[in-house]
Design a protein around this motif. Structure first.
Motif, PDB file in Angstrom:
ATOM      1  N   TYR A   1       0.839  -1.291   0.137  1.00 17.66           N
ATOM      2  CA  TYR A   1       0.032   0.082   0.031  1.00 17.66           C
ATOM      3  C   TYR A   1       0.738   1.244   0.186  1.00 17.66           C
ATOM      4  CZ  TYR A   1      -4.795   1.629   0.686  1.00 17.66           C
ATOM      5  OH  TYR A   1      -5.991   2.218   0.479  1.00 17.66           O
ATOM      6  N   ALA A   2       1.854   1.203   0.755  1.00 25.22           N
ATOM      7  CA  ALA A   2       2.788   2.177   0.878  1.00 25.22           C
ATOM      8  C   ALA A   2       3.734   2.510  -0.572  1.00 25.22           C
ATOM      9  CB  ALA A   2       3.955   2.258   2.153  1.00 25.22           C
ATOM     10  N   ARG A   3       3.941   1.285  -1.112  1.00 28.17           N
ATOM     11  CA  ARG A   3       4.472   1.466  -2.233  1.00 28.17           C
ATOM     12  C   ARG A   3       3.784   2.134  -3.551  1.00 28.17           C
ATOM     13  NH1 ARG A   3       7.119  -3.433  -0.881  1.00 28.17           N
ATOM     14  NH2 ARG A   3       5.637  -4.628  -1.986  1.00 28.17           N
ATOM     15  N   ALA A   4       2.433   1.863  -3.399  1.00 19.76           N
ATOM     16  CA  ALA A   4       1.432   2.410  -4.359  1.00 19.76           C
ATOM     17  C   ALA A   4       0.892   3.713  -3.970  1.00 19.76           C
ATOM     18  CB  ALA A   4      -0.037   1.505  -4.145  1.00 19.76           C
ATOM     19  N   GLY A   5       1.565   4.444  -2.821  1.00 17.10           N
ATOM     20  CA  GLY A   5       1.291   5.902  -2.913  1.00 17.10           C
ATOM     21  C   GLY A   5       0.658   6.172  -1.411  1.00 17.10           C
ATOM     22  N   ALA A   6       0.062   5.261  -0.293  1.00 20.65           N
ATOM     23  CA  ALA A   6      -0.482   5.546   0.794  1.00 20.65           C
ATOM     24  C   ALA A   6       0.346   5.969   1.789  1.00 20.65           C
ATOM     25  CB  ALA A   6      -1.578   4.202   1.231  1.00 20.65           C
ATOM     26  N   THR A   7      -0.046   6.789   2.688  1.00 21.77           N
ATOM     27  CA  THR A   7       0.819   7.168   3.982  1.00 21.77           C
ATOM     28  C   THR A   7       0.233   6.237   4.984  1.00 21.77           C
ATOM     29  OG1 THR A   7       1.204   9.519   3.209  1.00 21.77           O
ATOM     30  CG2 THR A   7       1.523   8.783   5.404  1.00 21.77           C
ATOM     31  N   VAL A   8       1.148   5.306   5.708  1.00 21.78           N
ATOM     32  CA  VAL A   8       0.640   4.293   6.549  1.00 21.78           C
ATOM     33  C   VAL A   8       1.159   5.036   8.128  1.00 21.78           C
ATOM     34  CG1 VAL A   8       0.840   2.052   7.349  1.00 21.78           C
ATOM     35  CG2 VAL A   8       1.258   2.515   5.109  1.00 21.78           C
ATOM     36  N   LEU A   9       0.206   5.063   8.768  1.00 16.97           N
ATOM     37  CA  LEU A   9       0.320   5.575  10.426  1.00 16.97           C
ATOM     38  C   LEU A   9       0.929   4.572  11.021  1.00 16.97           C
ATOM     39  CD1 LEU A   9      -3.252   7.028  10.675  1.00 16.97           C
ATOM     40  CD2 LEU A   9      -1.129   8.313  10.323  1.00 16.97           C
TER      41      LEU A   9
END
Length: 573
Positions: free
Chosen positions: A387-395
């Motif tokens: 998800y992070a590699r796809a552009g999401a910011t992970v809390l």
């Protein structure tokens, strides 16, 4: 000057430069050809792991081993193609409870339906991985060529190199002719091979089962042909039903929003004298029909005059239902949302083969819109990293600033996935205390917390340092209400996930999304607005409702330790 006289020094230098340039270009070309034609990547295909390899047969081949293969003409240039070798389902996908073979086969079929609903994400992931691997291999090949050249130069010595260079210059035409002949022969051989393979492929009849699907024109070989011709129609029918349902729902959502927006604008302008309507009514639309438009008449609180409100879209518990991705895109575009908050459980099992799910959802968010996620108990470190590699910011337990909004959150400490046993490395009360301490110690304060499981609410909101908590997990909505010293809101499932019902195909339960408006001047949520997608592909846009204000609680109040609602979670919970 005689014919045997030495060339002028200037001419020698120019010739040397041309020779070096030609040599470098040839080396780069060889390295690129090697890198591209040997590129490979290990990713997923539906519920299976798969090996992706670049080929030179101008075919896209899905190799299912003894069952046969599925072949498509490759859209790639220069006769390039790809072979996808489908392998095993990951070993860690073991059910918590015993299930029979028929149920397992049904689940696998559902996974394939889910995959073909959004194959673009897998295709793009595979293409990106192959390009990266090709560049890596080309760079390695170029280094090897350079090392060989340097080693050869060192072994030959300067006198021998001068002698060889002189010989090449004297026979330049012959060397060029031989090189060109070799290149033309190689090209002719490649073209001949590609034509032969195309002729063999064209001799295989095209399966009509895949008409009007992304696999239209596919040729099926081996036993797979009989299986697809017998059972493929059922899966394709389910695929078409799925596509039609979500397309209809998306049209209904657009219609409902437009009607609600027009009504809201009319009510905001007294000169239009809108017709008075009863409280509690809302906008509802079904694709193909004219929606009934009403409004509650309750005005939303206004923001300060110096700042426009920031719109956030809250989604939760998507559980790999990629059919909802286009509706999320539409909602962001229609509302002008600048931030999307994903409250977790984006996947179902947290396995590596669910990469296409998180990639599909990440790419559903329009460019320029921030995507923030707090991983849920069905997510994993693998899918979160994807998800992070796809552009999401992970809390991850710290405070982040997004467009001036201070957001705190973390992953769910519990793992409830299709693994051998459930795991939990921290209690929810401990998580609540930890995040509350982070909020209280931050000098700039915290505006909201995004955390998947609402059971952390009591300890998290006890100190008054967290004004709002947004959660999911329960698959049942709880409207904003005060708990301790903050406001808690629990979102229902954006995938319409219901107990003992699949998360793919047409909705089995109502899917929900929530719009929140945030005032950057007062640093507080102004109002919330519910959007519902029904099991009949209808869409309902509710009116904005004021966000509750935090009130001082009596010191002797014993009822403020409110537990999370006793809703029926999904079967996997």
């Amino acid at each position: 000057m005689s014919e045997n006289s030495a060339p002028a020094p200037g001419h020698s230098r120019v010739a040397a430069r041309i020779g070096w340039t030609a040599g470098v270009l040839v080396a780069v070309l060889i390295a690129l050809v090697f890198g591209v034609t040997t590129a490979s990547a290990r990713l997923s295909f539906g519920p299976h792991e798969a090996q992706y390899d670049v080929t030179t047969d101008a075919e896209i081949t899905l190799d299912l081993g003894p069952l046969g293969a599925l072949e498509l003409d490759s859209p790639l240039p220069l006769g390039l193609g790809a072979r996808v070798t489908v392998q095993e389902i990951p070993e860690n996908v073991d059910a918590l409870d015993d299930i029979d073979t028929l149920q397992q086969l049904s689940d696998d079929a559902a996974s394939y339906l889910q995959f073909f609903t959004g194959p673009q994400a897998t295709i793009e992931d595979a293409a990106r991985a192959l390009v990266v691997d090709a560049l890596r291999r080309a760079a390695l090949a170029l280094l090897v060529i350079g090392a060989v050249v340097l080693a050869a130069r060192s072994l030959l010595g300067r006198p021998r190199r001068t002698e060889l260079a002189s010989g090449v210059r004297r026979n330049y035409g012959t060397v060029l002719s031989v090189t060109a002949t070799v290149l033309v022969f190689a090209l002719a051989l490649t073209v001949s091979t590609v034509r032969e393979r195309r002729a063999q492929a064209q001799a295989t009849p095209v399966s009509t089962v895949f008409d009007d699907t992304p696999l239209e024109g596919a040729r099926v070989t081996g036993r797979l042909g009989g299986i697809i011709n017998t059972y493929g129609g059922l899966l394709v029918d389910a695929y078409r039903e799925n596509e039609d349902f979500y397309a209809e729902a998306d049209d209904a959502l657009v219609a409902a929003w437009q009607e609600w927006s027009a009504t809201a604008e009319a009510e905001a302008d007294p000169s239009d004298e809108p017709t008075a309507l009863d409280d509690g009514e809302q906008v509802e639309a079904t694709a193909g029909a004219t929606p009934t438009v009403t409004a509650s008449g309750e005005p939303s609180p206004s923001t300060s005059e110096d700042a426009e409100p920031i719109t956030l879209l809250l989604i939760s518990d998507l559980h790999c239902n990629v059919g909802m991705a286009p509706l999320i895109t539409s909602m962001v575009e229609l509302s002008g949302a600048q931030i999307v908050l994903d409250a977790g459980d984006t996947t179902m099992n947290g396995t590596s083969v669910e990469q296409y799910c998180v990639t599909t959802f990440a790419r559903a968010i329009p460019s320029g819109v921030d995507l923030i996620t707090a991983p849920g108990n069905h997510d994993s470190s693998d899918t979160t990293a994807q998800y992070a590699r796809a552009g999401a910011t992970v809390l991850d337990g710290g405070v982040i600033d997004v467009r001036g909004i201070r957001i705190l959150g973390d992953r769910d400490p519990k793992a409830t996935r299709l693994i051998i046993e459930q795991q939990q490395d921290e209690s929810y009360s401990a998580v609540g205390r930890r995040l509350s301490e982070v909020a209280c110690e931050d000098p700039d304060g915290v505006d909201l917390v995004l955390f998947h499981n609402p059971r952390a609410v009591t300890t998290m909101l006890a100190d008054g340092c967290v004004p709002a908590l947004l959660s999911g997990h329960m698959h049942t909505r709880t409207d904003p209400e005060q708990v301790e010293q903050g406001i808690r809101y629990i979102s229902s499932s954006t995938a319409g996930a219901q107990e003992n019902e699949p998360r793919i195909g047409p909705l089995r339960g109502t899917a929900e999304m929530t719009l929140l408006r945030f005032d950057p001047q007062t640093r507080s949520i102004l109002d919330w607005q519910l959007i519902e997608i029904g099991t009949d592909a209808s869409a309902t846009v509710h009116d904005r409702t004021a966000w509750p204000q935090i009130e001082d609680l009596p010191e002797d109040d014993e009822d403020d330790d409110a537990p999370a609602p006793s809703a029926s979670p999904s079967a996997a919970e």
